[in-house]
Design a protein around this motif. Structure first.
Motif, PDB file in Angstrom:
ATOM      1  N   ALA A   1       0.844  -1.207   0.000  1.00  0.00           N
ATOM      2  CA  ALA A   1       0.000   0.000   0.000  1.00  0.00           C
ATOM      3  C   ALA A   1       0.872   1.247   0.000  1.00  0.00           C
ATOM      4  N   ASN A   2       1.970   1.206   0.748  1.00  0.00           N
ATOM      5  CA  ASN A   2       2.886   2.340   0.803  1.00  0.00           C
ATOM      6  C   ASN A   2       3.450   2.632  -0.592  1.00  0.00           C
ATOM      7  N   CYS A   3       3.871   1.579  -1.298  1.00  0.00           N
ATOM      8  CA  CYS A   3       4.419   1.760  -2.657  1.00  0.00           C
ATOM      9  C   CYS A   3       3.346   2.282  -3.612  1.00  0.00           C
ATOM     10  N   LEU A   4       2.149   1.734  -3.516  1.00  0.00           N
ATOM     11  CA  LEU A   4       1.070   2.153  -4.428  1.00  0.00           C
ATOM     12  C   LEU A   4       0.668   3.610  -4.165  1.00  0.00           C
ATOM     13  N   GLN A   5       0.659   3.985  -2.886  1.00  0.00           N
ATOM     14  CA  GLN A   5       0.292   5.369  -2.565  1.00  0.00           C
ATOM     15  C   GLN A   5       1.338   6.349  -3.074  1.00  0.00           C
ATOM     16  N   PHE A   6       2.587   5.922  -3.008  1.00  0.00           N
ATOM     17  CA  PHE A   6       3.661   6.786  -3.505  1.00  0.00           C
ATOM     18  C   PHE A   6       3.465   7.061  -5.004  1.00  0.00           C
ATOM     19  N   VAL A   7       3.172   6.008  -5.756  1.00  0.00           N
ATOM     20  CA  VAL A   7       2.979   6.160  -7.203  1.00  0.00           C
ATOM     21  C   VAL A   7       1.780   7.066  -7.495  1.00  0.00           C
ATOM     22  N   GLN A   8       0.725   6.942  -6.687  1.00  0.00           N
ATOM     23  CA  GLN A   8      -0.462   7.768  -6.918  1.00  0.00           C
ATOM     24  C   GLN A   8      -0.203   9.239  -6.626  1.00  0.00           C
ATOM     25  N   ALA A   9       0.798   9.503  -5.771  1.00  0.00           N
ATOM     26  CA  ALA A   9       1.096  10.898  -5.425  1.00  0.00           C
ATOM     27  C   ALA A   9       1.981  11.579  -6.464  1.00  0.00           C
ATOM     28  N   LEU A  10       2.526  10.795  -7.393  1.00  0.00           N
ATOM     29  CA  LEU A  10       3.432  11.348  -8.402  1.00  0.00           C
ATOM     30  C   LEU A  10       2.684  11.784  -9.648  1.00  0.00           C
ATOM     31  N   ARG A  11       3.309  12.662 -10.404  1.00  0.00           N
ATOM     32  CA  ARG A  11       2.794  12.940 -11.748  1.00  0.00           C
ATOM     33  C   ARG A  11       3.664  12.153 -12.711  1.00  0.00           C
ATOM     34  N   ILE A  12       3.102  11.091 -13.262  1.00  0.00           N
ATOM     35  CA  ILE A  12       3.904  10.213 -14.113  1.00  0.00           C
ATOM     36  C   ILE A  12       3.549  10.473 -15.572  1.00  0.00           C
ATOM     37  N   SER A  13       4.566  10.757 -16.366  1.00  0.00           N
ATOM     38  CA  SER A  13       4.316  11.040 -17.782  1.00  0.00           C
ATOM     39  C   SER A  13       3.981   9.731 -18.496  1.00  0.00           C
ATOM     40  N   PRO A  14       3.251   9.806 -19.621  1.00  0.00           N
ATOM     41  CA  PRO A  14       2.915   8.588 -20.361  1.00  0.00           C
ATOM     42  C   PRO A  14       4.154   7.794 -20.770  1.00  0.00           C
ATOM     43  N   GLU A  15       5.271   8.502 -21.032  1.00  0.00           N
ATOM     44  CA  GLU A  15       6.496   7.798 -21.437  1.00  0.00           C
ATOM     45  C   GLU A  15       7.046   6.948 -20.296  1.00  0.00           C
ATOM     46  N   ASP A  16       6.842   7.408 -19.053  1.00  0.00           N
ATOM     47  CA  ASP A  16       7.390   6.686 -17.904  1.00  0.00           C
ATOM     48  C   ASP A  16       6.461   5.569 -17.419  1.00  0.00           C
ATOM     49  N   ALA A  17       5.196   5.587 -17.870  1.00  0.00           N
ATOM     50  CA  ALA A  17       4.207   4.648 -17.321  1.00  0.00           C
ATOM     51  C   ALA A  17       4.592   3.173 -17.502  1.00  0.00           C
ATOM     52  N   PRO A  18       5.117   2.747 -18.677  1.00  0.00           N
ATOM     53  CA  PRO A  18       5.455   1.321 -18.803  1.00  0.00           C
ATOM     54  C   PRO A  18       6.496   0.862 -17.777  1.00  0.00           C
ATOM     55  N   ALA A  19       7.526   1.687 -17.551  1.00  0.00           N
ATOM     56  CA  ALA A  19       8.582   1.299 -16.594  1.00  0.00           C
ATOM     57  C   ALA A  19       8.038   1.276 -15.165  1.00  0.00           C
ATOM     58  N   ILE A  20       7.166   2.225 -14.844  1.00  0.00           N
ATOM     59  CA  ILE A  20       6.597   2.270 -13.488  1.00  0.00           C
ATOM     60  C   ILE A  20       5.677   1.057 -13.282  1.00  0.00           C
ATOM     61  N   HIS A  21       4.896   0.726 -14.310  1.00  0.00           N
ATOM     62  CA  HIS A  21       4.015  -0.445 -14.203  1.00  0.00           C
ATOM     63  C   HIS A  21       4.835  -1.716 -13.992  1.00  0.00           C
ATOM     64  N   LYS A  22       5.928  -1.839 -14.732  1.00  0.00           N
ATOM     65  CA  LYS A  22       6.793  -3.015 -14.599  1.00  0.00           C
ATOM     66  C   LYS A  22       7.374  -3.088 -13.176  1.00  0.00           C
ATOM     67  N   LEU A  23       7.815  -1.946 -12.680  1.00  0.00           N
ATOM     68  CA  LEU A  23       8.370  -1.914 -11.322  1.00  0.00           C
ATOM     69  C   LEU A  23       7.303  -2.283 -10.286  1.00  0.00           C
ATOM     70  N   LEU A  24       6.079  -1.787 -10.486  1.00  0.00           N
ATOM     71  CA  LEU A  24       4.993  -2.123  -9.550  1.00  0.00           C
ATOM     72  C   LEU A  24       4.714  -3.625  -9.548  1.00  0.00           C
ATOM     73  N   MET A  25       4.678  -4.227 -10.723  1.00  0.00           N
ATOM     74  CA  MET A  25       4.407  -5.671 -10.805  1.00  0.00           C
ATOM     75  C   MET A  25       5.539  -6.471 -10.156  1.00  0.00           C
ATOM     76  N   GLU A  26       6.781  -6.046 -10.379  1.00  0.00           N
ATOM     77  CA  GLU A  26       7.923  -6.731  -9.748  1.00  0.00           C
ATOM     78  C   GLU A  26       7.880  -6.568  -8.229  1.00  0.00           C
ATOM     79  N   THR A  27       7.428  -5.388  -7.806  1.00  0.00           N
ATOM     80  CA  THR A  27       7.328  -5.111  -6.363  1.00  0.00           C
ATOM     81  C   THR A  27       6.312  -6.051  -5.710  1.00  0.00           C
ATOM     82  N   LEU A  28       5.127  -6.166  -6.310  1.00  0.00           N
ATOM     83  CA  LEU A  28       4.107  -7.040  -5.732  1.00  0.00           C
ATOM     84  C   LEU A  28       4.530  -8.503  -5.812  1.00  0.00           C
TER      85      LEU A  28
END
Ligand SMILES: [Zn+2]
Length: 276
Positions: free
Chosen positions: A96-123
């Motif tokens: 939840a801490n990791c997911l909340q951090f991502v929600q608080a950021l402004r993530i550009s569309p270019e960065d979204a694939p890498a962030i999604h990959k990191l989130l999946m690896e995290t879980l």
């Protein structure tokens, strides 16, 4: 007029409104953070097969209405759940801490694939790893902060350019002073590397010869430096069972919290990340 798209999405939060309808917030590799309505989502097993729960990875069929800026979920198919993580309150809290951090950021569309990959690896790491290190969430935040363009430069002094390393490195190898000590390319004796002073504003380091100037600085020892240097190539699986000293743990807490606040403008307060 509407557009349709199909993409996977990691569900961050689900809320109910009216009797059988839901809103679903999810992170998708191509769209980033999306909040969508799921009409009948609380009831329709045919269209959503009971998959509308936080921490599920779901293949969504979505209608987007540009005029209203509204997303509506048509269907969802469960791709992956994380059952062990879900049953462990401590691990769910870290996720939840990791997911909340991502929600608080402004993530550009270019960065979204890498962030999604990191989130999946995290879980995946939180679901599978035997032990989870106490600095797991710090390293998650540091990795995102570094990939947003704020990676510190830990190899050479930002004042004089000397390489700062435990052993002589390329270009310095084999150099000796008259009395037989190993020296760097500037002729300075190379002592055992005992740590660095990191300038939080610039992400640069001071070598032992250059006294730090004004500004917010933290000291980082060899272990902290090594972990931070390898962050670009290390991932959640490495961090999960990382065994580190108490000193390094303290340094990472101090460094990452200060660095994230400074560069991404976020701090953790009352159970969520806020502008700080
Ligand atoms: Zn220097």
């Amino acid at each position: 007029m509407h557009q349709e798209w199909i993409d996977e999405g990691l569900i961050l939060k689900v809320g109910r409104f009216r009797e059988i309808d839901c809103w679903v917030r999810f992170f998708s590799p191509n769209q980033g953070l999306v909040t969508a309505m799921a009409f009948g989502g609380a009831k329709s097993r045919r269209r959503f097969c009971g998959c509308l729960d936080a921490l599920n990875s779901v293949l969504f069929k979505v209608r987007f209405f540009p005029a209203k800026g509204r997303h509506v979920l048509e269907e969802g198919t469960l791709l992956r759940g994380f059952p062990r993580l879900r049953q462990d309150a401590a691990r769910t809290g870290l996720a939840a801490n990791c997911l909340q951090f991502v929600q608080a950021l402004r993530i550009s569309p270019e960065d979204a694939p890498a962030i999604h990959k990191l989130l999946m690896e995290t879980l995946d790491a939180l679901d599978q790893a035997e032990n989870v290190s106490s600095v797991f969430t710090q390293l998650f935040r540091a990795k995102i902060c570094f990939t947003q363009g704020y990676a510190p430069e830990l190899d050479s002094c930002m004042i004089c350019g000397r390489l700062v390393a435990e052993e002589p490195r390329s270009g310095d190898q084999g150099l000796r002073s008259a009395d037989g000590h190993a020296v760097d390319r500037f002729g300075c004796k190379m002592g055992r590397f005992s740590g660095l002073t990191l300038a939080m504003e610039t992400g640069g380091v001071y070598c032992a010869h250059c006294p730090p100037v004004a500004g917010h600085q933290v000291h980082i020892g060899p272990e902290t430096r090594s972990i931070l240097s390898q962050l670009a190539s290390s991932g959640p699986r490495h961090w999960a069972d990382m065994s580190i000293s108490r000193t390094t743990r303290g340094e990472l807490f101090q460094m990452v919290d200060g660095y994230v606040r400074r560069h991404l403008g976020l701090c953790w307060r009352n159970g969520r990340f806020v502008a700080g």
